[in-house]
Design a protein around this motif. Structure first.
Motif, PDB file in Angstrom:
ATOM      1  N   LEU A  14      32.993  44.532  62.579  1.00  0.00           N
ATOM      2  CA  LEU A  14      33.816  44.434  61.369  1.00  0.00           C
ATOM      3  C   LEU A  14      33.187  45.216  60.216  1.00  0.00           C
ATOM      4  O   LEU A  14      33.886  45.861  59.433  1.00  0.00           O
ATOM      5  CB  LEU A  14      34.029  42.961  60.981  1.00  0.00           C
ATOM      6  CG  LEU A  14      34.945  42.197  61.941  1.00  0.00           C
ATOM      7  CD1 LEU A  14      34.936  40.702  61.625  1.00  0.00           C
ATOM      8  CD2 LEU A  14      36.383  42.718  61.868  1.00  0.00           C
ATOM      9  N   ILE A  19      35.491  45.983  57.054  1.00  0.00           N
ATOM     10  CA  ILE A  19      36.266  44.759  56.827  1.00  0.00           C
ATOM     11  C   ILE A  19      35.336  43.620  56.435  1.00  0.00           C
ATOM     12  O   ILE A  19      34.449  43.241  57.194  1.00  0.00           O
ATOM     13  CB  ILE A  19      37.060  44.374  58.096  1.00  0.00           C
ATOM     14  CG1 ILE A  19      38.143  45.412  58.355  1.00  0.00           C
ATOM     15  CG2 ILE A  19      37.648  42.977  57.971  1.00  0.00           C
ATOM     16  CD1 ILE A  19      38.839  45.255  59.677  1.00  0.00           C
ATOM     17  N   ASP A  20      35.515  43.091  55.224  1.00  0.00           N
ATOM     18  CA  ASP A  20      34.736  41.937  54.801  1.00  0.00           C
ATOM     19  C   ASP A  20      35.646  40.757  54.479  1.00  0.00           C
ATOM     20  O   ASP A  20      35.204  39.751  53.965  1.00  0.00           O
ATOM     21  CB  ASP A  20      33.848  42.279  53.590  1.00  0.00           C
ATOM     22  CG  ASP A  20      34.664  42.648  52.360  1.00  0.00           C
ATOM     23  OD1 ASP A  20      35.915  42.654  52.441  1.00  0.00           O
ATOM     24  OD2 ASP A  20      34.055  42.937  51.322  1.00  0.00           O
ATOM     25  N   GLY A  21      36.931  40.916  54.787  1.00  0.00           N
ATOM     26  CA  GLY A  21      37.869  39.815  54.568  1.00  0.00           C
ATOM     27  C   GLY A  21      38.546  39.873  53.209  1.00  0.00           C
ATOM     28  O   GLY A  21      39.639  39.352  53.027  1.00  0.00           O
ATOM     29  N   ARG A  22      37.917  40.541  52.247  1.00  0.00           N
ATOM     30  CA  ARG A  22      38.443  40.555  50.882  1.00  0.00           C
ATOM     31  C   ARG A  22      39.615  41.520  50.724  1.00  0.00           C
ATOM     32  O   ARG A  22      40.337  41.460  49.752  1.00  0.00           O
ATOM     33  CB  ARG A  22      37.355  40.956  49.869  1.00  0.00           C
ATOM     34  CG  ARG A  22      36.116  40.115  49.935  1.00  0.00           C
ATOM     35  CD  ARG A  22      36.336  38.725  49.382  1.00  0.00           C
ATOM     36  NE  ARG A  22      35.174  37.900  49.690  1.00  0.00           N
ATOM     37  CZ  ARG A  22      34.081  37.839  48.943  1.00  0.00           C
ATOM     38  NH1 ARG A  22      34.005  38.500  47.823  1.00  0.00           N
ATOM     39  NH2 ARG A  22      33.075  37.083  49.313  1.00  0.00           N
ATOM     40  N   GLY A  24      42.274  41.686  52.336  1.00  0.00           N
ATOM     41  CA  GLY A  24      43.570  41.103  52.632  1.00  0.00           C
ATOM     42  C   GLY A  24      44.050  41.316  54.057  1.00  0.00           C
ATOM     43  O   GLY A  24      45.085  40.788  54.447  1.00  0.00           O
ATOM     44  N   ALA A  25      43.294  42.073  54.864  1.00  0.00           N
ATOM     45  CA  ALA A  25      43.717  42.315  56.243  1.00  0.00           C
ATOM     46  C   ALA A  25      43.675  41.013  57.048  1.00  0.00           C
ATOM     47  O   ALA A  25      42.786  40.190  56.860  1.00  0.00           O
ATOM     48  CB  ALA A  25      42.795  43.344  56.891  1.00  0.00           C
ATOM     49  N   VAL A  26      44.673  40.848  57.925  1.00  0.00           N
ATOM     50  CA  VAL A  26      44.688  39.685  58.806  1.00  0.00           C
ATOM     51  C   VAL A  26      43.770  39.986  59.987  1.00  0.00           C
ATOM     52  O   VAL A  26      44.013  40.911  60.764  1.00  0.00           O
ATOM     53  CB  VAL A  26      46.122  39.361  59.285  1.00  0.00           C
ATOM     54  CG1 VAL A  26      46.105  38.149  60.202  1.00  0.00           C
ATOM     55  CG2 VAL A  26      47.037  39.129  58.097  1.00  0.00           C
ATOM     56  N   VAL A  27      42.704  39.219  60.088  1.00  0.00           N
ATOM     57  CA  VAL A  27      41.652  39.505  61.068  1.00  0.00           C
ATOM     58  C   VAL A  27      41.238  38.206  61.743  1.00  0.00           C
ATOM     59  O   VAL A  27      41.147  37.166  61.096  1.00  0.00           O
ATOM     60  CB  VAL A  27      40.415  40.115  60.353  1.00  0.00           C
ATOM     61  CG1 VAL A  27      39.256  40.278  61.316  1.00  0.00           C
ATOM     62  CG2 VAL A  27      40.758  41.442  59.701  1.00  0.00           C
TER      63      VAL A  27
ATOM     64  N   GLY B   8      39.808  35.259  52.339  1.00  0.00           N
ATOM     65  CA  GLY B   8      38.805  36.295  52.139  1.00  0.00           C
ATOM     66  C   GLY B   8      37.374  35.779  52.145  1.00  0.00           C
ATOM     67  O   GLY B   8      36.439  36.568  52.060  1.00  0.00           O
ATOM     68  N   PHE B  11      33.705  34.719  55.793  1.00  0.00           N
ATOM     69  CA  PHE B  11      32.361  35.240  56.056  1.00  0.00           C
ATOM     70  C   PHE B  11      31.326  34.553  55.185  1.00  0.00           C
ATOM     71  O   PHE B  11      30.195  34.328  55.615  1.00  0.00           O
ATOM     72  CB  PHE B  11      32.298  36.742  55.764  1.00  0.00           C
ATOM     73  CG  PHE B  11      32.909  37.580  56.853  1.00  0.00           C
ATOM     74  CD1 PHE B  11      33.234  37.027  58.075  1.00  0.00           C
ATOM     75  CD2 PHE B  11      33.150  38.923  56.650  1.00  0.00           C
ATOM     76  CE1 PHE B  11      33.791  37.795  59.089  1.00  0.00           C
ATOM     77  CE2 PHE B  11      33.710  39.697  57.648  1.00  0.00           C
ATOM     78  CZ  PHE B  11      34.032  39.148  58.866  1.00  0.00           C
ATOM     79  N   MET B  31      41.056  35.303  59.182  1.00  0.00           N
ATOM     80  CA  MET B  31      41.076  35.644  57.764  1.00  0.00           C
ATOM     81  C   MET B  31      42.455  36.070  57.301  1.00  0.00           C
ATOM     82  O   MET B  31      43.145  36.810  58.007  1.00  0.00           O
ATOM     83  CB  MET B  31      40.083  36.773  57.503  1.00  0.00           C
ATOM     84  CG  MET B  31      38.683  36.232  57.321  1.00  0.00           C
ATOM     85  SD  MET B  31      37.454  37.511  57.577  1.00  0.00           S
ATOM     86  CE  MET B  31      37.426  37.530  59.359  1.00  0.00           C
ATOM     87  N   ASN B  32      42.839  35.588  56.132  1.00  0.00           N
ATOM     88  CA  ASN B  32      44.086  36.009  55.488  1.00  0.00           C
ATOM     89  C   ASN B  32      45.324  35.670  56.305  1.00  0.00           C
ATOM     90  O   ASN B  32      46.294  36.410  56.305  1.00  0.00           O
ATOM     91  CB  ASN B  32      44.036  37.517  55.189  1.00  0.00           C
ATOM     92  CG  ASN B  32      42.856  37.881  54.296  1.00  0.00           C
ATOM     93  OD1 ASN B  32      42.720  37.349  53.207  1.00  0.00           O
ATOM     94  ND2 ASN B  32      42.010  38.773  54.773  1.00  0.00           N
TER      95      ASN B  32
END
Lengths: 139, 139
Positions: A14, A19-22, A24-27, B8, B11, B31-32
């Motif tokens: 990631l 991608i750190d989650g911030r 907005g991506a759906v992960v 977000g 992590f 996430m998200n």
């Protein structure tokens, strides 16, 4: 979806993808799950995201068995294993500050793959060895 | 399972719990994703892991709506919302080096919660304000 990631390295994958989650991506990430072959592995799923070749090359260095599956309408429409070439160019710098590839000479860093997993790279110019943790520091 | 994490921040929750994937723990993070209330949220599932009160307190600071669900045999056996008290003690240090809580005096750092989400803390001794990113740097 990136499957068969070396167990414990989903976060690094990631990070390689930025991608750190911030954003907005759906992960979704699953770590240390048991695969059908009864081995531990990590899995990462990302919605609406194509991988750049440079990203795939980096992933191959730390997870050489990873497969990249494209899923459309809940079906796998494409599946390929990342490729780890014998020679690595243009992805990383040599850690040895005295290496000619770190001088002002127009010499691009280049490594031979000594061992695939965990990765061990040998600089083509100075022989300096880089292990997986050294590689990760550059990603 | 930790549900309803501020989107977000999965992590960061894993970091608070000291989980980087390398320890072998079976962990899933989403996430998200869209919740039933049509809001974005993050979710973290960890196998065989009890949370310490100090960990729950830290999670409450960055994800005050988070719920901690204990699942046994696929059933939720306990569910509780994290608690964010009005006064925070013993979790963090004040960022102001001149604050008396950072001197040799036996004074423990203490903050008032000025705003819950995103968190904004005010030092009880020097009035210094700490925002979410400042808080995260200490975790």
């Amino acid at each position: 979806m990136i499957d068969h990631i070396t167990s414990g390295f989903a976060f690094d994958v990631l990070r390689i993808l930025g991608i750190d989650g911030r954003g907005g991506a759906v992960v979704t990430a699953a770590m240390n799950v048991v695969s059908q072959r009864q081995e531990r592995k990590d899995i990462v799923k990302i919605q609406d995201r194509e991988l750049k070749p440079s990203e795939v090359d980096r992933i191959a260095l730390i997870a050489p068995k990873a497969t990249i599956n494209i899923i459309r309408n809940y079906e796998v429409t494409s599946k390929k294993v990342v490729e780890l070439p014998q020679v690595i160019r243009g992805i990383m710098k040599c850690d040895n500050p005295s290496c000619i590839s770190n001088s002002r000479e127009p010499v691009e860093a280049q490594f031979r793959v000594d061992q695939r997993e965990p990765i061990r790279l040998r600089c083509y110019f100075c022989g300096h060895i880089m292990e997986r943790e050294d590689v990760l520091k550059q990603f």
